[in-house]
Design an enzyme around this catalytic site. Structure first.
Site, PDB file in Angstrom:
ATOM      1  N   GLY A  12       0.781  -1.234   0.000  1.00  0.00           N
ATOM      2  CA  GLY A  12       0.000   0.000   0.000  1.00  0.00           C
ATOM      3  C   GLY A  12       0.813   1.285   0.000  1.00  0.00           C
ATOM      4  N   SER A  13       2.031   1.246  -0.542  1.00  0.00           N
ATOM      5  CA  SER A  13       2.809   2.498  -0.551  1.00  0.00           C
ATOM      6  C   SER A  13       2.179   3.513  -1.508  1.00  0.00           C
ATOM      7  CB  SER A  13       4.277   2.245  -0.918  1.00  0.00           C
ATOM      8  OG  SER A  13       4.407   1.839  -2.259  1.00  0.00           O
ATOM      9  N   ASN A  14       1.538   3.050  -2.570  1.00  0.00           N
ATOM     10  CA  ASN A  14       0.844   3.997  -3.461  1.00  0.00           C
ATOM     11  C   ASN A  14      -0.402   4.558  -2.777  1.00  0.00           C
ATOM     12  OD1 ASN A  14       2.088   4.259  -6.315  1.00  0.00           O
ATOM     13  ND2 ASN A  14       2.326   2.099  -5.795  1.00  0.00           N
ATOM     14  N   MET A  86      -4.157  -7.121  -7.031  1.00  0.00           N
ATOM     15  CA  MET A  86      -3.578  -8.213  -7.819  1.00  0.00           C
ATOM     16  C   MET A  86      -4.627  -9.109  -8.479  1.00  0.00           C
ATOM     17  SD  MET A  86      -0.495  -7.419  -7.508  1.00  0.00           S
ATOM     18  CE  MET A  86       0.492  -8.805  -8.063  1.00  0.00           C
ATOM     19  N   ARG A  87      -5.751  -8.514  -8.860  1.00  0.00           N
ATOM     20  CA  ARG A  87      -6.798  -9.286  -9.532  1.00  0.00           C
ATOM     21  C   ARG A  87      -7.364  -8.500 -10.701  1.00  0.00           C
ATOM     22  NH1 ARG A  87      -8.548 -13.410  -6.420  1.00  0.00           N
ATOM     23  NH2 ARG A  87      -7.317 -13.329  -4.511  1.00  0.00           N
ATOM     24  N   LEU A  88      -7.797  -9.245 -11.712  1.00  0.00           N
ATOM     25  CA  LEU A  88      -8.505  -8.596 -12.818  1.00  0.00           C
ATOM     26  C   LEU A  88      -9.930  -8.325 -12.360  1.00  0.00           C
ATOM     27  CD1 LEU A  88      -7.630 -10.563 -16.075  1.00  0.00           C
ATOM     28  CD2 LEU A  88      -6.979  -8.227 -15.462  1.00  0.00           C
ATOM     29  N   ASN A 103      -5.234   2.338 -13.295  1.00  0.00           N
ATOM     30  CA  ASN A 103      -4.293   1.432 -12.626  1.00  0.00           C
ATOM     31  C   ASN A 103      -2.888   1.985 -12.802  1.00  0.00           C
ATOM     32  OD1 ASN A 103      -3.269  -0.982 -11.402  1.00  0.00           O
ATOM     33  ND2 ASN A 103      -2.805  -1.799 -13.438  1.00  0.00           N
ATOM     34  N   HIS A 105       1.084   0.698 -13.242  1.00  0.00           N
ATOM     35  CA  HIS A 105       1.862  -0.502 -13.551  1.00  0.00           C
ATOM     36  C   HIS A 105       3.331  -0.112 -13.734  1.00  0.00           C
ATOM     37  CE1 HIS A 105       2.692  -4.518 -14.861  1.00  0.00           C
ATOM     38  NE2 HIS A 105       3.310  -4.038 -15.932  1.00  0.00           N
ATOM     39  N   SER A 132       3.637   3.381 -15.719  1.00  0.00           N
ATOM     40  CA  SER A 132       2.515   3.836 -16.544  1.00  0.00           C
ATOM     41  C   SER A 132       1.239   3.896 -15.709  1.00  0.00           C
ATOM     42  CB  SER A 132       2.259   2.866 -17.707  1.00  0.00           C
ATOM     43  OG  SER A 132       3.423   2.700 -18.489  1.00  0.00           O
ATOM     44  N   ASP A 141      -3.447  -4.980 -17.699  1.00  0.00           N
ATOM     45  CA  ASP A 141      -2.564  -3.853 -18.046  1.00  0.00           C
ATOM     46  C   ASP A 141      -2.680  -3.471 -19.523  1.00  0.00           C
ATOM     47  OD1 ASP A 141      -1.574  -4.040 -15.371  1.00  0.00           O
ATOM     48  OD2 ASP A 141      -0.178  -5.598 -15.993  1.00  0.00           O
TER      49      ASP A 141
HETATM   50  C1  GRF Z   1       3.307  -1.194  -7.522  1.00  0.00           C
HETATM   51  O1  GRF Z   1       4.580  -1.476  -8.077  1.00  0.00           O
HETATM   52  C2  GRF Z   1       2.273  -1.032  -8.600  1.00  0.00           C
HETATM   53  O2  GRF Z   1       2.774  -0.420  -9.758  1.00  0.00           O
HETATM   54  C3  GRF Z   1       1.894  -2.458  -8.889  1.00  0.00           C
HETATM   55  O3  GRF Z   1       1.887  -3.078  -7.632  1.00  0.00           O
HETATM   56  C4  GRF Z   1       2.792  -2.412  -6.753  1.00  0.00           C
HETATM   57  C5  GRF Z   1       2.027  -2.022  -5.525  1.00  0.00           C
HETATM   58  O4  GRF Z   1       2.867  -1.483  -4.528  1.00  0.00           O
HETATM   59  N1  GRF Z   1       0.655  -2.524  -9.613  1.00  0.00           N
HETATM   60  P1  GRF Z   1       2.243  -0.819  -3.221  1.00  0.00           P
HETATM   61  O5  GRF Z   1       1.331  -1.869  -2.591  1.00  0.00           O
HETATM   62  O6  GRF Z   1       1.492   0.401  -3.629  1.00  0.00           O
HETATM   63  O7  GRF Z   1       3.397  -0.505  -2.329  1.00  0.00           O
END
Ligand code: GRF
Length: 184
Positions: A12-14, A86-88, A103, A105, A132, A141
């Site tokens: 969850g860093s994003n 991590m799912r479609l 999303n 990626h 991206s 993706d």
């Molecule tokens: C990131 O690299 C994102 O691009 C990919 O999954 C990773 C998630 O990282 N889809 P985080 O959980 O946000 O740290």
């Protein structure tokens, strides 16, 4: 006011980068398919409503997506940002949120779709590795790219490059989401 949901499965860093920005006011829900994921701790600390579920508790993807969809409707969510989910998604959610799901990626799409994209690009000897942001369609993706940037590999270790890619992700995702929210 745009109401946003973030979908994540792991660290969850994003998610953190988004809620640490002025986008926080828009983030109304975290959806997570892994009850042990660290992103849930982050949501708790930030007092963001979350829905955590175990896909194995449902007969099919459609069954748990129906539940997700009802949460999205209940909270009047207008926009979905996938951040390491991590799912479609099935057509149930994709159709309802056409052009309103994005999303992130870690590759310069259309190259290196799917998992372990950074490692695969690094092992292939790419000089630069991308990030991206794209709209989500039914594929993995595959949707239209909205923004894309790269970091130079510069003979760095995979570990160092990966860290730099993640830093770029956080910057690019926040910048792109702010732009999209402004346009909505
Ligand atoms: C990131 O690299 C994102 O691009 C990919 O999954 C990773 C998630 O990282 N889809 P985080 O959980 O946000 O740290």
């Amino acid at each position: 006011m745009i109401n946003m949901a973030i979908f994540a499965s792991g660290n969850g860093s994003n998610f953190q980068a988004i809620v640490d920005s002025e986008l926080k006011q828009h983030v109304k829900l975290l959806v997570c398919d892994n009850k042990d994921a660290y992103v849930i701790e982050r949501a708790k600390q930030l007092e963001i409503v979350y829905f955590a579920f175990n896909p194995k508790d449902y007969d099919s993807k459609i069954e748990y997506e129906k539940v997700i969809l009802s949460k999205l409707r209940e909270l009047k969510i207008d926009f979905i940002a996938l951040a390491g989910y991590m799912r479609l998604l099935s057509e149930l959610i994709v159709d309802e949120y056409q052009k309103r799901i994005v999303n992130i990626h870690p590759s310069k799409l259309p190259d290196y779709k799917g998992i372990n994209a950074i490692e695969r690009a690094y092992e292939a000897g790419e000089a630069e590795i991308g990030v991206s942001i794209h709209y989500v369609d039914y594929g993995m993706d595959t949707g239209e790219v909205i923004a894309s940037e790269t970091v130079q590999v510069n003979n760095d270790s995979l570990d160092k490059v990966t860290k730099r890619v993640h830093i770029l992700e956080h910057i690019l995702y926040v910048r792109t989401l702010k732009q999209l929210v402004k346009e909505k």
